[in-house]
Design an enzyme around this catalytic site. Structure first.
Site, PDB file in Angstrom:
ATOM      1  N   ASP A  24      36.155 -39.060 -29.464  1.00 27.97           N
ATOM      2  CA  ASP A  24      35.429 -40.329 -29.331  1.00 27.97           C
ATOM      3  C   ASP A  24      34.048 -40.003 -28.763  1.00 27.97           C
ATOM      4  O   ASP A  24      33.781 -38.870 -28.344  1.00 27.97           O
ATOM      5  CB  ASP A  24      36.195 -41.267 -28.379  1.00 27.97           C
ATOM      6  CG  ASP A  24      35.478 -42.602 -28.166  1.00 27.97           C
ATOM      7  OD1 ASP A  24      35.003 -43.196 -29.160  1.00 27.97           O
ATOM      8  OD2 ASP A  24      35.367 -43.053 -27.006  1.00 27.97           O
ATOM      9  N   SER A  25      33.207 -41.037 -28.701  1.00 28.91           N
ATOM     10  CA  SER A  25      31.881 -40.847 -28.093  1.00 28.91           C
ATOM     11  C   SER A  25      31.982 -40.639 -26.584  1.00 28.91           C
ATOM     12  O   SER A  25      31.035 -40.169 -25.967  1.00 28.91           O
ATOM     13  CB  SER A  25      31.024 -42.083 -28.353  1.00 28.91           C
ATOM     14  OG  SER A  25      31.585 -43.193 -27.683  1.00 28.91           O
ATOM     15  N   GLU A 162      31.845 -47.080 -19.880  1.00 27.70           N
ATOM     16  CA  GLU A 162      31.454 -45.713 -19.486  1.00 27.70           C
ATOM     17  C   GLU A 162      30.920 -45.701 -18.046  1.00 27.70           C
ATOM     18  O   GLU A 162      30.990 -44.689 -17.367  1.00 27.70           O
ATOM     19  CB  GLU A 162      30.377 -45.152 -20.426  1.00 27.70           C
ATOM     20  CG  GLU A 162      30.873 -44.800 -21.822  1.00 27.70           C
ATOM     21  CD  GLU A 162      31.765 -43.552 -21.867  1.00 27.70           C
ATOM     22  OE1 GLU A 162      31.569 -42.622 -21.065  1.00 27.70           O
ATOM     23  OE2 GLU A 162      32.685 -43.531 -22.718  1.00 27.70           O
ATOM     24  N   HIS A 195      36.922 -48.444 -26.540  1.00 29.74           N
ATOM     25  CA  HIS A 195      36.609 -48.646 -25.114  1.00 29.74           C
ATOM     26  C   HIS A 195      37.150 -49.992 -24.593  1.00 29.74           C
ATOM     27  O   HIS A 195      37.290 -50.166 -23.382  1.00 29.74           O
ATOM     28  CB  HIS A 195      35.089 -48.656 -24.894  1.00 29.74           C
ATOM     29  CG  HIS A 195      34.444 -47.301 -24.880  1.00 29.74           C
ATOM     30  ND1 HIS A 195      34.297 -46.534 -26.013  1.00 29.74           N
ATOM     31  CD2 HIS A 195      33.897 -46.578 -23.867  1.00 29.74           C
ATOM     32  CE1 HIS A 195      33.665 -45.403 -25.695  1.00 29.74           C
ATOM     33  NE2 HIS A 195      33.419 -45.409 -24.402  1.00 29.74           N
TER      34      HIS A 195
HETATM   35  N1  DGL Z   1      34.707 -46.079 -28.644  1.00 24.23           N
HETATM   36  C1  DGL Z   1      33.846 -46.187 -29.742  1.00 24.23           C
HETATM   37  C2  DGL Z   1      34.334 -47.126 -30.804  1.00 24.23           C
HETATM   38  O1  DGL Z   1      35.528 -47.284 -30.929  1.00 24.23           O
HETATM   39  C3  DGL Z   1      32.373 -46.035 -29.600  1.00 24.23           C
HETATM   40  C4  DGL Z   1      31.619 -46.777 -28.560  1.00 24.23           C
HETATM   41  C5  DGL Z   1      30.169 -46.328 -28.514  1.00 24.23           C
HETATM   42  O2  DGL Z   1      29.959 -45.136 -28.295  1.00 24.23           O
HETATM   43  O3  DGL Z   1      29.261 -47.126 -28.788  1.00 24.23           O
HETATM   44  O4  DGL Z   1      33.585 -47.651 -31.553  1.00 24.23           O
END
Ligand code: DGL
Length: 291
Positions: A24-25, A162, A195
Protein backbone atom coordinates in the site's frame (compact mmCIF):
# COMPACT_ATOMS: atom_id res chain seq x y z
CA UNK A 1 3.87 5.90 -19.69
CA UNK A 2 6.56 3.69 -21.21
CA UNK A 3 5.51 0.07 -21.65
CA UNK A 4 7.41 -1.66 -18.90
CA UNK A 5 6.29 -5.26 -18.68
CA UNK A 6 7.62 -6.70 -15.47
CA UNK A 7 9.70 -9.80 -15.91
CA UNK A 8 11.45 -12.13 -13.56
CA UNK A 9 13.40 -15.33 -13.54
CA UNK A 10 12.82 -15.61 -9.79
CA UNK A 11 9.47 -17.32 -10.29
CA UNK A 12 10.87 -20.82 -10.45
CA UNK A 13 12.15 -20.47 -6.88
CA UNK A 14 8.71 -19.61 -5.47
CA UNK A 15 6.48 -22.22 -3.87
CA UNK A 16 3.97 -22.77 -1.10
CA UNK A 17 6.49 -21.95 1.64
CA UNK A 18 7.23 -18.51 0.14
CA UNK A 19 5.74 -15.33 1.58
CA UNK A 20 2.67 -13.46 0.36
CA UNK A 21 3.61 -9.88 -0.61
CA UNK A 22 1.22 -7.10 0.36
CA UNK A 23 1.60 -3.41 -0.41
CA UNK A 24 0.00 0.00 0.00
CA UNK A 25 1.05 3.65 -0.06
CA UNK A 26 1.35 3.56 3.73
CA UNK A 27 -0.30 1.97 6.75
CA UNK A 28 -3.77 1.57 5.20
CA UNK A 29 -2.98 -1.82 3.71
CA UNK A 30 -2.40 -3.10 7.24
CA UNK A 31 -6.20 -3.34 7.49
CA UNK A 32 -5.99 -5.92 4.69
CA UNK A 33 -2.87 -7.56 6.09
CA UNK A 34 -4.55 -8.23 9.45
CA UNK A 35 -7.49 -9.88 7.67
CA UNK A 36 -5.08 -11.97 5.56
CA UNK A 37 -3.17 -13.05 8.68
CA UNK A 38 -6.43 -13.95 10.46
CA UNK A 39 -7.74 -15.92 7.47
CA UNK A 40 -4.40 -17.68 6.87
CA UNK A 41 -2.52 -17.99 10.18
CA UNK A 42 0.11 -20.32 8.70
CA UNK A 43 1.16 -17.97 5.90
CA UNK A 44 4.17 -15.63 6.22
CA UNK A 45 3.98 -12.10 4.82
CA UNK A 46 6.07 -9.26 3.52
CA UNK A 47 4.33 -5.88 3.87
CA UNK A 48 5.57 -2.93 1.83
CA UNK A 49 4.40 0.55 2.88
CA UNK A 50 5.45 3.26 0.43
CA UNK A 51 5.38 5.81 3.26
CA UNK A 52 8.01 8.01 1.62
CA UNK A 53 5.71 8.61 -1.38
CA UNK A 54 2.29 8.58 0.30
CA UNK A 55 -0.41 9.69 -0.48
CA UNK A 56 -1.08 7.99 -3.81
CA UNK A 57 -4.61 9.37 -4.13
CA UNK A 58 -3.59 12.81 -5.35
CA UNK A 59 -0.99 11.55 -7.87
CA UNK A 60 -1.50 10.78 -11.57
CA UNK A 61 -2.49 7.18 -12.37
CA UNK A 62 0.62 6.64 -14.51
CA UNK A 63 2.83 7.58 -11.57
CA UNK A 64 0.96 5.29 -9.17
CA UNK A 65 1.18 2.47 -11.74
CA UNK A 66 4.95 2.96 -11.91
CA UNK A 67 5.24 2.90 -8.10
CA UNK A 68 3.21 -0.34 -8.07
CA UNK A 69 5.54 -1.89 -10.65
CA UNK A 70 8.64 -0.92 -8.67
CA UNK A 71 7.21 -2.35 -5.45
CA UNK A 72 6.17 -5.53 -7.25
CA UNK A 73 9.74 -5.90 -8.55
CA UNK A 74 10.99 -5.51 -4.98
CA UNK A 75 8.53 -8.10 -3.65
CA UNK A 76 9.46 -10.54 -6.41
CA UNK A 77 13.12 -10.08 -5.54
CA UNK A 78 12.10 -11.49 -2.13
CA UNK A 79 10.53 -14.51 -3.94
CA UNK A 80 6.93 -13.81 -2.93
CA UNK A 81 4.47 -16.36 -4.33
CA UNK A 82 1.56 -13.90 -4.69
CA UNK A 83 1.00 -10.16 -4.45
CA UNK A 84 -1.95 -8.41 -2.83
CA UNK A 85 -2.41 -4.78 -3.87
CA UNK A 86 -3.86 -3.63 -0.54
CA UNK A 87 -4.62 -0.22 -1.99
CA UNK A 88 -7.64 0.87 -4.00
CA UNK A 89 -5.78 3.66 -5.80
CA UNK A 90 -3.05 1.28 -6.96
CA UNK A 91 -5.60 -1.43 -7.78
CA UNK A 92 -7.34 1.06 -10.13
CA UNK A 93 -4.05 2.15 -11.67
CA UNK A 94 -2.14 -1.12 -11.93
CA UNK A 95 -4.10 -4.31 -11.23
CA UNK A 96 -4.94 -5.12 -14.86
CA UNK A 97 -1.40 -4.77 -16.10
CA UNK A 98 0.27 -6.43 -13.13
CA UNK A 99 -2.08 -9.44 -13.34
CA UNK A 100 -1.23 -9.82 -17.03
CA UNK A 101 2.52 -9.40 -16.68
CA UNK A 102 3.73 -10.63 -13.30
CA UNK A 103 4.84 -14.24 -12.90
CA UNK A 104 2.76 -14.73 -9.72
CA UNK A 105 -0.97 -14.30 -8.95
CA UNK A 106 -1.93 -10.67 -8.21
CA UNK A 107 -5.01 -9.65 -6.22
CA UNK A 108 -6.73 -6.26 -5.89
CA UNK A 109 -9.30 -4.99 -3.41
CA UNK A 110 -12.05 -3.53 -5.59
CA UNK A 111 -14.11 -6.54 -6.73
CA UNK A 112 -14.13 -8.12 -3.23
CA UNK A 113 -15.53 -4.85 -1.79
CA UNK A 114 -18.23 -4.70 -4.46
CA UNK A 115 -19.29 -8.30 -3.78
CA UNK A 116 -19.50 -7.56 -0.05
CA UNK A 117 -21.59 -4.40 -0.60
CA UNK A 118 -24.12 -5.97 -2.97
CA UNK A 119 -25.20 -8.36 -0.21
CA UNK A 120 -26.94 -5.41 1.51
CA UNK A 121 -28.87 -3.99 -1.45
CA UNK A 122 -28.32 -2.01 -4.62
CA UNK A 123 -28.19 1.58 -3.34
CA UNK A 124 -24.49 1.86 -2.70
CA UNK A 125 -22.22 4.74 -1.79
CA UNK A 126 -18.49 4.67 -2.38
CA UNK A 127 -15.84 6.95 -0.95
CA UNK A 128 -12.16 6.88 -1.77
CA UNK A 129 -9.17 8.91 -2.84
CA UNK A 130 -9.45 11.33 -5.76
CA UNK A 131 -7.50 8.83 -7.89
CA UNK A 132 -9.93 6.01 -7.12
CA UNK A 133 -13.13 8.03 -7.49
CA UNK A 134 -11.96 9.82 -10.67
CA UNK A 135 -10.99 6.49 -12.25
CA UNK A 136 -14.68 5.47 -11.95
CA UNK A 137 -13.56 1.88 -11.37
CA UNK A 138 -16.18 1.37 -8.66
CA UNK A 139 -18.95 3.33 -10.36
CA UNK A 140 -18.58 1.43 -13.65
CA UNK A 141 -18.48 -2.00 -12.06
CA UNK A 142 -21.35 -1.27 -9.66
CA UNK A 143 -23.58 0.17 -12.39
CA UNK A 144 -22.87 -2.88 -14.57
CA UNK A 145 -24.26 -4.99 -11.72
CA UNK A 146 -27.46 -2.93 -11.47
CA UNK A 147 -26.51 -0.75 -8.50
CA UNK A 148 -27.42 2.92 -8.00
CA UNK A 149 -24.23 4.66 -6.98
CA UNK A 150 -23.41 7.75 -4.92
CA UNK A 151 -19.70 8.53 -4.86
CA UNK A 152 -17.39 11.06 -3.29
CA UNK A 153 -13.66 11.67 -3.17
CA UNK A 154 -12.35 12.30 0.36
CA UNK A 155 -8.73 13.38 -0.22
CA UNK A 156 -7.99 14.40 3.39
CA UNK A 157 -8.88 11.08 4.98
CA UNK A 158 -5.87 8.91 4.11
CA UNK A 159 -3.28 11.57 5.10
CA UNK A 160 -5.24 12.04 8.35
CA UNK A 161 -4.94 8.33 9.11
CA UNK A 162 -1.19 8.45 8.30
CA UNK A 163 -1.02 11.22 10.93
CA UNK A 164 -2.56 8.87 13.49
CA UNK A 165 -5.78 10.93 13.78
CA UNK A 166 -8.34 8.13 13.99
CA UNK A 167 -10.94 8.50 16.72
CA UNK A 168 -10.40 12.17 17.39
CA UNK A 169 -12.43 15.42 17.19
CA UNK A 170 -10.48 16.43 14.06
CA UNK A 171 -11.38 13.14 12.38
CA UNK A 172 -15.03 13.69 13.35
CA UNK A 173 -15.03 17.15 11.72
CA UNK A 174 -13.37 15.99 8.53
CA UNK A 175 -15.57 12.91 8.16
CA UNK A 176 -18.68 15.07 8.72
CA UNK A 177 -17.44 17.50 6.07
CA UNK A 178 -17.35 14.71 3.48
CA UNK A 179 -20.31 12.58 4.52
CA UNK A 180 -22.99 14.99 5.67
CA UNK A 181 -24.70 14.91 2.27
CA UNK A 182 -24.67 11.09 1.99
CA UNK A 183 -28.19 10.06 0.91
CA UNK A 184 -30.40 8.58 3.63
CA UNK A 185 -31.48 5.92 1.14
CA UNK A 186 -28.06 4.22 0.94
CA UNK A 187 -27.97 0.55 1.90
CA UNK A 188 -24.21 0.50 2.26
CA UNK A 189 -21.13 2.66 1.95
CA UNK A 190 -17.98 1.12 0.49
CA UNK A 191 -14.83 2.37 2.18
CA UNK A 192 -12.92 2.48 -1.11
CA UNK A 193 -9.58 3.19 0.52
CA UNK A 194 -7.81 0.75 2.78
CA UNK A 195 -6.96 3.55 5.23
CA UNK A 196 -10.63 4.19 6.05
CA UNK A 197 -11.59 1.17 8.21
CA UNK A 198 -9.78 2.74 11.19
CA UNK A 199 -12.28 5.62 10.90
CA UNK A 200 -15.29 3.30 11.16
CA UNK A 201 -16.21 4.46 14.67
CA UNK A 202 -16.26 8.09 13.59
CA UNK A 203 -18.13 7.28 10.38
CA UNK A 204 -20.80 5.26 12.10
CA UNK A 205 -21.58 8.30 14.24
CA UNK A 206 -21.94 10.49 11.13
CA UNK A 207 -23.87 8.04 8.90
CA UNK A 208 -25.42 5.61 11.41
CA UNK A 209 -27.97 4.25 8.91
CA UNK A 210 -25.53 2.63 6.44
CA UNK A 211 -23.61 -0.64 6.46
CA UNK A 212 -19.94 0.29 6.26
CA UNK A 213 -18.16 -2.08 3.90
CA UNK A 214 -14.44 -2.56 3.68
CA UNK A 215 -12.61 -4.96 1.44
CA UNK A 216 -10.29 -6.56 3.99
CA UNK A 217 -12.14 -9.75 4.88
CA UNK A 218 -13.58 -10.38 1.42
CA UNK A 219 -10.14 -9.87 -0.17
CA UNK A 220 -8.58 -12.24 2.37
CA UNK A 221 -11.16 -14.89 1.48
CA UNK A 222 -10.46 -14.50 -2.25
CA UNK A 223 -6.71 -14.87 -1.65
CA UNK A 224 -7.12 -17.83 0.71
CA UNK A 225 -9.31 -19.71 -1.79
CA UNK A 226 -7.00 -18.95 -4.73
CA UNK A 227 -3.85 -20.07 -2.91
CA UNK A 228 -5.54 -23.36 -2.01
CA UNK A 229 -6.75 -23.89 -5.57
CA UNK A 230 -3.28 -23.21 -6.97
CA UNK A 231 -1.55 -25.51 -4.47
CA UNK A 232 0.26 -22.50 -3.02
CA UNK A 233 -1.19 -22.55 0.51
CA UNK A 234 1.41 -22.79 3.26
CA UNK A 235 0.54 -25.05 6.18
CA UNK A 236 3.85 -24.61 8.00
CA UNK A 237 4.35 -20.87 8.27
CA UNK A 238 4.22 -19.02 11.57
CA UNK A 239 2.34 -15.88 10.51
CA UNK A 240 5.62 -13.93 10.45
CA UNK A 241 5.49 -10.42 9.00
CA UNK A 242 8.47 -8.47 7.66
CA UNK A 243 7.81 -4.80 6.91
CA UNK A 244 9.64 -2.62 4.38
CA UNK A 245 8.99 1.11 4.13
CA UNK A 246 10.31 4.00 2.04
CA UNK A 247 9.79 6.56 4.81
CA UNK A 248 10.95 6.77 8.41
CA UNK A 249 11.02 3.33 10.03
CA UNK A 250 10.45 4.39 13.64
CA UNK A 251 7.34 6.48 13.01
CA UNK A 252 5.99 3.67 10.82
CA UNK A 253 6.62 1.16 13.61
CA UNK A 254 4.71 3.32 16.08
CA UNK A 255 1.68 3.68 13.81
CA UNK A 256 1.72 0.10 12.54
CA UNK A 257 1.70 -1.26 16.08
CA UNK A 258 -1.76 0.32 16.50
CA UNK A 259 -3.03 -2.21 13.95
CA UNK A 260 -2.01 -5.05 16.25
CA UNK A 261 0.64 -6.43 13.89
CA UNK A 262 4.10 -7.57 14.91
CA UNK A 263 6.50 -4.76 14.01
CA UNK A 264 9.74 -6.32 15.23
CA UNK A 265 11.07 -6.41 11.65
CA UNK A 266 10.84 -3.03 9.88
CA UNK A 267 13.44 -2.11 7.25
CA UNK A 268 13.75 1.24 5.50
CA UNK A 269 14.31 1.11 1.73
CA UNK A 270 15.80 3.94 -0.31
CA UNK A 271 13.39 5.08 -3.04
CA UNK A 272 16.33 5.57 -5.44
CA UNK A 273 17.27 1.87 -5.03
CA UNK A 274 13.65 0.87 -5.56
CA UNK A 275 13.52 2.79 -8.85
CA UNK A 276 16.72 1.11 -10.09
CA UNK A 277 15.35 -2.31 -9.10
CA UNK A 278 12.15 -1.58 -11.06
CA UNK A 279 14.19 -0.63 -14.14
CA UNK A 280 16.42 -3.71 -13.91
CA UNK A 281 13.42 -5.94 -13.42
CA UNK A 282 11.66 -4.50 -16.45
CA UNK A 283 14.65 -5.50 -18.56
CA UNK A 284 14.76 -9.16 -17.39
CA UNK A 285 13.02 -12.00 -19.30
CA UNK A 286 9.74 -13.16 -17.83
CA UNK A 287 8.84 -16.62 -16.61
CA UNK A 288 5.39 -17.30 -15.17
CA UNK A 289 4.83 -19.66 -12.29
CA UNK A 290 3.24 -22.93 -13.36
CA UNK A 291 -0.57 -22.59 -12.89
N1 DGL B 1 -4.81 3.15 1.00
C1 DGL B 1 -4.87 3.62 -0.32
C2 DGL B 1 -6.15 3.28 -1.03
O1 DGL B 1 -6.73 2.27 -0.70
C3 DGL B 1 -4.19 4.88 -0.73
C4 DGL B 1 -4.36 6.14 0.05
C5 DGL B 1 -3.44 7.23 -0.47
O2 DGL B 1 -2.24 6.99 -0.47
O3 DGL B 1 -3.92 8.26 -0.97
O4 DGL B 1 -6.54 3.92 -1.94
Amino acid sequence: MATTDLHTDEASRQGASSCVGVFDSGVGGLTVLTALRDAMPTEDFIYFGDTGRTPYGSKPQEMVARFAEEISAFLLSKQVKAIVIACNTASCAALDKLSRTLPVPVFGVIDPAIDAALVHGKRIGVIGTSGTINSEAYQTRLSARGAHVWSKACPLLAPMVEEGLWDDPIAQLVVRHYLEDAPKSLHSLILGCTHYPVLKNVMSRVVPWVNLIDSAESTAEVVRTALHQKGLANTRGTGAIRHFVTGDASSYRLLASRFGVDTSSVTAIDVADLIVLGQQFAATPQQRMPA
